[in-house]
Design an enzyme around this catalytic site. Structure first.
Site, short mmCIF file in Angstrom:
data_model
loop_
_atom_site.label_atom_id
_atom_site.label_comp_id
_atom_site.label_asym_id
_atom_site.label_seq_id
_atom_site.Cartn_x
_atom_site.Cartn_y
_atom_site.Cartn_z
N ARG A 1 0.95 -1.32 0.02
CA ARG A 1 -0.04 0.07 -0.08
C ARG A 1 0.85 1.34 0.09
NH1 ARG A 1 -3.28 2.71 4.24
NH2 ARG A 1 -5.32 3.40 3.41
N ASP B 1 -10.19 13.60 3.48
CA ASP B 1 -9.16 13.53 4.63
C ASP B 1 -8.51 12.15 4.83
OD1 ASP B 1 -11.03 12.16 6.17
OD2 ASP B 1 -11.56 13.54 7.64
N ASP C 1 -14.30 8.39 4.07
CA ASP C 1 -15.42 9.18 3.61
C ASP C 1 -16.09 10.24 4.59
OD1 ASP C 1 -15.98 7.98 1.09
OD2 ASP C 1 -16.83 6.23 2.00
N GLY D 1 -9.45 9.64 6.84
CA GLY D 1 -10.39 8.70 7.24
C GLY D 1 -11.05 8.17 6.06
N LEU E 1 -7.01 6.24 0.39
CA LEU E 1 -5.66 6.70 0.07
C LEU E 1 -5.10 6.82 1.36
CD1 LEU E 1 -6.58 9.10 -2.70
CD2 LEU E 1 -5.46 6.94 -2.77
N ASN F 1 -13.94 13.78 -3.34
CA ASN F 1 -14.44 12.39 -3.69
C ASN F 1 -15.90 12.59 -3.86
OD1 ASN F 1 -14.27 9.56 -3.70
ND2 ASN F 1 -15.33 9.52 -1.55
N THR F 2 -16.58 11.82 -4.69
CA THR F 2 -17.90 11.76 -4.58
C THR F 2 -18.19 10.25 -4.02
OG1 THR F 2 -18.11 10.51 -6.48
CG2 THR F 2 -18.09 12.53 -6.92
N HIS F 3 -19.37 10.44 -3.15
CA HIS F 3 -19.92 9.19 -2.35
C HIS F 3 -21.40 9.07 -2.55
CE1 HIS F 3 -19.71 5.99 0.80
NE2 HIS F 3 -20.84 6.87 1.20
N ARG G 1 -10.37 2.63 -3.17
CA ARG G 1 -9.26 2.71 -2.48
C ARG G 1 -9.18 3.62 -1.39
NH1 ARG G 1 -7.34 -2.11 -2.74
NH2 ARG G 1 -7.67 -2.62 -4.90
#
Ligand code: GRF
Length: 209
Positions: free
Chosen positions: A64, A140, A144, A142, A92, A106-108, A90
Site C-alpha cells: 500500500r 481526509d 468518507d 479517514g 488513500l 471524492n464523490t460518495h 481505495r
C-alpha cells in the site's frame, strides 16, 4: 487560468464521462489533464478516446505505501490544481492525502455521514431507510469522513435494488461533481475555506447563479 484536474477511477467511469462531457462543452475553465486508475478500468477508455493522458498504478496486496508513493508521483507529474476521486475504490494513505488535500475531492453514493464505506448503496437499502443521498466532500485520511462540500437527498423506492438505486444516485453525483468543479474553476468555491467535517458548505444565492 485553467484549473488542471486529474481524475482517479476504478471502474466504469460514468461519472468521469459526465465530467469530460461537461468539459467538452466548456465547463468554466476546467480541463481534465489526466485520468488514472488502480487497475485496468473500463472508464479509462472515455479519456483515451479524447486523447487525454491515462495511467494505471496497479495496486498489489501488501504494498500500500509503495503504491501510494507511485500514485502520488504520477498524479503530481500532471501538475494538478485539483484531484477528483470519481469511483476510486481505495482508501488513500495519509501521506497521499497530505500531499493533495484540500484540493482532493471524492464523490460518495450516500448522504454522509450516513453510510460511509465501499457499500454505501447496499447499506442504505439494508437499513430500510426511506431516503439516502449523494455527497461530494474533501478527502481526509479517514473513510468518507472529510469536510462536506455539497450533498443531496435521494428517495428510496419500494422496488429499488442496489443497481436501480445506485443509478439514480449517480445522476445526482454527476450534477454535484460538475457543479463543484465548475465552482472551483470559477473561483466561487475555495476548498481551503471548507473546514467543518460535517456542515455542508453553502453558496450564497448570488454565487449559485
Ligand atoms: C460512484 O457511485 C461513486 O460514488 C462510487 O463508485 C461509483 C462510481 O461509478 N464510489 P462510475 O465508475 O463513475 O460509473
Amino acid at each position: 487560468m485553467t484549473l488542471r484536474v486529474v481524475v482517479l477511477i476504478s471502474g466504469t467511469g460514468s461519472n468521469l464521462e459526465a465530467l469530460l462531457g461537461a468539459c467538452d462543452v466548456g465547463l468554466h475553465g476546467a480541463d481534465v489533464v489526466a485520468v488514472g486508475a488502480d487497475r485496468e478500468a473500463a472508464g479509462l477508455e472515455f479519456a483515451r478516446r479524447r486523447g487525454i493522458e491515462t495511467f494505471v498504478e496497479q495496486y498489489e496486496v501488501g504494498e500500500r505505501a509503495a503504491w501510494s508513493r507511485r500514485l502520488a508521483a504520477e498524479v503530481a507529474s500532471h501538475r494538478p490544481d485539483l484531484v477528483v476521486l470519481s469511483g476510486l475504490m481505495r482508501v488513500l494513505p495519509a501521506q497521499f492525502v497530505a500531499e493533495f488535500s484540500p484540493m482532493l475531492i471524492n464523490t460518495h453514493p450516500a448522504y454522509l455521514p450516513e453510510f460511509p464505506g465501499a457499500h454505501g448503496v447496499a447499506d442504505a437499502l439494508a437499513a430500510g431507510v426511506s431516503q439516502t443521498g449523494a455527497t461530494i466532500h474533501i478527502v481526509d485520511p479517514g473513510v468518507d469522513s472529510g469536510p462536506i462540500i455539497d450533498q443531496v437527498r435521494i428517495p428510496i423506492h419500494s422496488d429499488d435494488d442496489v443497481a436501480t438505486l445506485h443509478e439514480r444516485i449517480k445522476v445526482a453525483e454527476r450534477r454535484l461533481l460538475i457543479t463543484t468543479v465548475s465552482n472551483i474553476a470559477a473561483g466561487r468555491l475555495d476548498l481551503h475555506a471548507v473546514s467543518s467535517p460535517t456542515t455542508p458548505f453553502k453558496y450564497t444565492a448570488e454565487e449559485n447563479e
